[in-house]
Motif scaffolding. Sequence first.
Motif, PDB file in Angstrom:
ATOM      1  N   ILE A 135     -35.095  10.995  -8.808  1.00  0.00           N
ATOM      2  CA  ILE A 135     -34.954  12.430  -9.039  1.00  0.00           C
ATOM      3  C   ILE A 135     -33.496  12.853  -8.915  1.00  0.00           C
ATOM      4  O   ILE A 135     -32.965  13.592  -9.762  1.00  0.00           O
ATOM      5  CB  ILE A 135     -35.838  13.212  -8.052  1.00  0.00           C
ATOM      6  CG1 ILE A 135     -37.310  12.983  -8.377  1.00  0.00           C
ATOM      7  CG2 ILE A 135     -35.500  14.696  -8.069  1.00  0.00           C
ATOM      8  CD1 ILE A 135     -38.270  13.630  -7.404  1.00  0.00           C
ATOM      9  N   ILE A 136     -32.825  12.375  -7.868  1.00  0.00           N
ATOM     10  CA  ILE A 136     -31.419  12.747  -7.667  1.00  0.00           C
ATOM     11  C   ILE A 136     -30.561  12.222  -8.815  1.00  0.00           C
ATOM     12  O   ILE A 136     -29.665  12.914  -9.315  1.00  0.00           O
ATOM     13  CB  ILE A 136     -30.925  12.209  -6.315  1.00  0.00           C
ATOM     14  CG1 ILE A 136     -31.589  12.990  -5.174  1.00  0.00           C
ATOM     15  CG2 ILE A 136     -29.409  12.312  -6.200  1.00  0.00           C
ATOM     16  CD1 ILE A 136     -31.256  12.479  -3.796  1.00  0.00           C
ATOM     17  N   THR A 137     -30.819  10.998  -9.261  1.00  0.00           N
ATOM     18  CA  THR A 137     -30.042  10.431 -10.363  1.00  0.00           C
ATOM     19  C   THR A 137     -30.249  11.222 -11.650  1.00  0.00           C
ATOM     20  O   THR A 137     -29.279  11.548 -12.353  1.00  0.00           O
ATOM     21  CB  THR A 137     -30.427   8.963 -10.590  1.00  0.00           C
ATOM     22  OG1 THR A 137     -30.201   8.216  -9.389  1.00  0.00           O
ATOM     23  CG2 THR A 137     -29.604   8.350 -11.709  1.00  0.00           C
ATOM     24  N   ASP A 138     -31.495  11.544 -11.980  1.00  0.00           N
ATOM     25  CA  ASP A 138     -31.766  12.310 -13.203  1.00  0.00           C
ATOM     26  C   ASP A 138     -31.121  13.690 -13.149  1.00  0.00           C
ATOM     27  O   ASP A 138     -30.575  14.171 -14.146  1.00  0.00           O
ATOM     28  CB  ASP A 138     -33.281  12.434 -13.410  1.00  0.00           C
ATOM     29  CG  ASP A 138     -33.927  11.120 -13.786  1.00  0.00           C
ATOM     30  OD1 ASP A 138     -33.183  10.184 -14.141  1.00  0.00           O
ATOM     31  OD2 ASP A 138     -35.169  11.017 -13.721  1.00  0.00           O
ATOM     32  N   ARG A 139     -31.173  14.325 -11.998  1.00  0.00           N
ATOM     33  CA  ARG A 139     -30.549  15.651 -11.876  1.00  0.00           C
ATOM     34  C   ARG A 139     -29.031  15.554 -11.920  1.00  0.00           C
ATOM     35  O   ARG A 139     -28.368  16.438 -12.471  1.00  0.00           O
ATOM     36  CB  ARG A 139     -31.006  16.324 -10.582  1.00  0.00           C
ATOM     37  CG  ARG A 139     -32.486  16.692 -10.563  1.00  0.00           C
ATOM     38  CD  ARG A 139     -32.851  17.438  -9.308  1.00  0.00           C
ATOM     39  NE  ARG A 139     -34.281  17.733  -9.234  1.00  0.00           N
ATOM     40  CZ  ARG A 139     -34.869  18.398  -8.251  1.00  0.00           C
ATOM     41  NH1 ARG A 139     -34.123  18.836  -7.240  1.00  0.00           N
ATOM     42  NH2 ARG A 139     -36.171  18.618  -8.253  1.00  0.00           N
ATOM     43  N   ALA A 140     -28.481  14.493 -11.336  1.00  0.00           N
ATOM     44  CA  ALA A 140     -27.026  14.321 -11.383  1.00  0.00           C
ATOM     45  C   ALA A 140     -26.549  14.108 -12.817  1.00  0.00           C
ATOM     46  O   ALA A 140     -25.459  14.544 -13.192  1.00  0.00           O
ATOM     47  CB  ALA A 140     -26.612  13.139 -10.508  1.00  0.00           C
ATOM     48  N   ILE A 141     -27.351  13.446 -13.621  1.00  0.00           N
ATOM     49  CA  ILE A 141     -26.981  13.188 -15.015  1.00  0.00           C
ATOM     50  C   ILE A 141     -27.039  14.464 -15.836  1.00  0.00           C
ATOM     51  O   ILE A 141     -26.175  14.720 -16.682  1.00  0.00           O
ATOM     52  CB  ILE A 141     -27.900  12.107 -15.610  1.00  0.00           C
ATOM     53  CG1 ILE A 141     -27.612  10.743 -14.962  1.00  0.00           C
ATOM     54  CG2 ILE A 141     -27.732  12.019 -17.125  1.00  0.00           C
ATOM     55  CD1 ILE A 141     -28.610   9.673 -15.323  1.00  0.00           C
ATOM     56  N   THR A 142     -28.045  15.299 -15.601  1.00  0.00           N
ATOM     57  CA  THR A 142     -28.277  16.452 -16.464  1.00  0.00           C
ATOM     58  C   THR A 142     -27.642  17.747 -15.960  1.00  0.00           C
ATOM     59  O   THR A 142     -27.647  18.740 -16.686  1.00  0.00           O
ATOM     60  CB  THR A 142     -29.791  16.685 -16.638  1.00  0.00           C
ATOM     61  OG1 THR A 142     -30.397  16.846 -15.338  1.00  0.00           O
ATOM     62  CG2 THR A 142     -30.437  15.515 -17.357  1.00  0.00           C
ATOM     63  N   THR A 143     -27.117  17.756 -14.746  1.00  0.00           N
ATOM     64  CA  THR A 143     -26.538  18.997 -14.244  1.00  0.00           C
ATOM     65  C   THR A 143     -25.254  19.355 -14.995  1.00  0.00           C
ATOM     66  O   THR A 143     -24.464  18.463 -15.336  1.00  0.00           O
ATOM     67  CB  THR A 143     -26.233  18.884 -12.736  1.00  0.00           C
ATOM     68  OG1 THR A 143     -25.695  20.138 -12.278  1.00  0.00           O
ATOM     69  CG2 THR A 143     -25.211  17.795 -12.454  1.00  0.00           C
ATOM     70  N   PRO A 144     -25.015  20.638 -15.248  1.00  0.00           N
ATOM     71  CA  PRO A 144     -23.743  21.036 -15.876  1.00  0.00           C
ATOM     72  C   PRO A 144     -22.596  21.084 -14.873  1.00  0.00           C
ATOM     73  O   PRO A 144     -21.442  21.219 -15.264  1.00  0.00           O
ATOM     74  CB  PRO A 144     -24.047  22.435 -16.424  1.00  0.00           C
ATOM     75  CG  PRO A 144     -25.108  22.958 -15.514  1.00  0.00           C
ATOM     76  CD  PRO A 144     -25.943  21.778 -15.128  1.00  0.00           C
ATOM     77  N   HIS A 145     -22.906  20.986 -13.589  1.00  0.00           N
ATOM     78  CA  HIS A 145     -21.870  21.085 -12.572  1.00  0.00           C
ATOM     79  C   HIS A 145     -21.104  19.776 -12.432  1.00  0.00           C
ATOM     80  O   HIS A 145     -21.646  18.687 -12.658  1.00  0.00           O
ATOM     81  CB  HIS A 145     -22.488  21.456 -11.222  1.00  0.00           C
ATOM     82  CG  HIS A 145     -23.163  22.788 -11.228  1.00  0.00           C
ATOM     83  ND1 HIS A 145     -22.482  23.975 -11.352  1.00  0.00           N
ATOM     84  CD2 HIS A 145     -24.481  23.122 -11.139  1.00  0.00           C
ATOM     85  CE1 HIS A 145     -23.340  24.976 -11.333  1.00  0.00           C
ATOM     86  NE2 HIS A 145     -24.554  24.489 -11.217  1.00  0.00           N
ATOM     87  N   LYS A 146     -19.868  19.892 -12.049  1.00  0.00           N
ATOM     88  CA  LYS A 146     -19.034  18.718 -11.782  1.00  0.00           C
ATOM     89  C   LYS A 146     -19.261  18.277 -10.342  1.00  0.00           C
ATOM     90  O   LYS A 146     -18.962  19.000  -9.401  1.00  0.00           O
ATOM     91  CB  LYS A 146     -17.560  19.053 -12.003  1.00  0.00           C
ATOM     92  CG  LYS A 146     -16.627  17.894 -11.704  1.00  0.00           C
ATOM     93  CD  LYS A 146     -15.184  18.316 -11.855  1.00  0.00           C
ATOM     94  CE  LYS A 146     -14.244  17.187 -11.452  1.00  0.00           C
ATOM     95  NZ  LYS A 146     -12.823  17.614 -11.518  1.00  0.00           N
ATOM     96  N   LEU A 147     -19.791  17.089 -10.172  1.00  0.00           N
ATOM     97  CA  LEU A 147     -20.103  16.580  -8.846  1.00  0.00           C
ATOM     98  C   LEU A 147     -18.985  15.668  -8.356  1.00  0.00           C
ATOM     99  O   LEU A 147     -18.490  14.830  -9.103  1.00  0.00           O
ATOM    100  CB  LEU A 147     -21.421  15.794  -8.872  1.00  0.00           C
ATOM    101  CG  LEU A 147     -22.658  16.575  -9.327  1.00  0.00           C
ATOM    102  CD1 LEU A 147     -23.867  15.651  -9.368  1.00  0.00           C
ATOM    103  CD2 LEU A 147     -22.916  17.773  -8.430  1.00  0.00           C
ATOM    104  N   PRO A 148     -18.579  15.811  -7.084  1.00  0.00           N
ATOM    105  CA  PRO A 148     -17.557  14.905  -6.537  1.00  0.00           C
ATOM    106  C   PRO A 148     -18.130  13.508  -6.346  1.00  0.00           C
ATOM    107  O   PRO A 148     -19.330  13.329  -6.132  1.00  0.00           O
ATOM    108  CB  PRO A 148     -17.195  15.549  -5.195  1.00  0.00           C
ATOM    109  CG  PRO A 148     -18.419  16.319  -4.815  1.00  0.00           C
ATOM    110  CD  PRO A 148     -19.029  16.809  -6.100  1.00  0.00           C
TER     111      PRO A 148
END
Length: 277
Positions: A135-148
Amino acid sequence: MLGLFDMIVLIASLAISLAIMVPLAGAIVRFRANYNPKGLQLDPEGDVQPHTGPIISSFFVMLKRVYDLEVRFLPGLYKGLMPTLISSLIITGFLIVFLDDSSLRHRAYTAPSAGILGTLFYSIFAMLLSLPQTIITDRAITTPHKLPWFNAAYSCRILLTPSERRRPWIIYLTPGLLATQVAHISYVVLILRTVRRLILPELAVQSGWRDVSFLRLSSFFVLAVASTAILTPLEVISIRLAIQRNYASAEYNSVPEEGGDAEDVTEYAGANEDVIG
């Protein structure tokens, strides 16, 4: 214990695998999560308006779109790298600790044979363990936010709602997610694996490919290809459900508690980016 040279080879092979697979996996997750709704109003002639967003017709179109939209090449294609890397390191460390050197050097690890039901329960248990990472990986891929890259706490604030962070188990209660995952596993284990044992018993006892009938091998190959008509929709449904956020119910006063973190987040991965479509 592995020697220095073996460790270098292992780390290098892991790095190469991630460098190749993460962008491809990210593109396919975005492609499966993509949705292009049509316009909500009619044109002057009474016809339905065309789709409101860009039409993504293939995996390679999505890959090119990710490349075009991201301001910087690597961060865009390598979204989801850190959770994938962490899970890969955990699995690799487990194999190093619990497998002997000859198993790591000369043959692939295979789970012990436990029969159909044993394999089914083992697969479902493994899915339950890996579901939060998925779930975290899929959300990290699709989020428009820039993640550190190295600030997991900040990333979790973006990817998980306050309700999910306070009660992590509610991600397992996402409507339809567990059912879809179990259906996918059940089809692979109960149908594909059973048919393979019936049609290709030589592979079950690892007697080699020389005794395998070409006709039976071709029949199983056709079945495996045809099964994509069942497995692919399940995978699409699973990804779309995984990126749906879980919020508190009414008795937990969900409106105030869910509005706390998102307002502080202003940095996005690309200008005017529609990260999924």
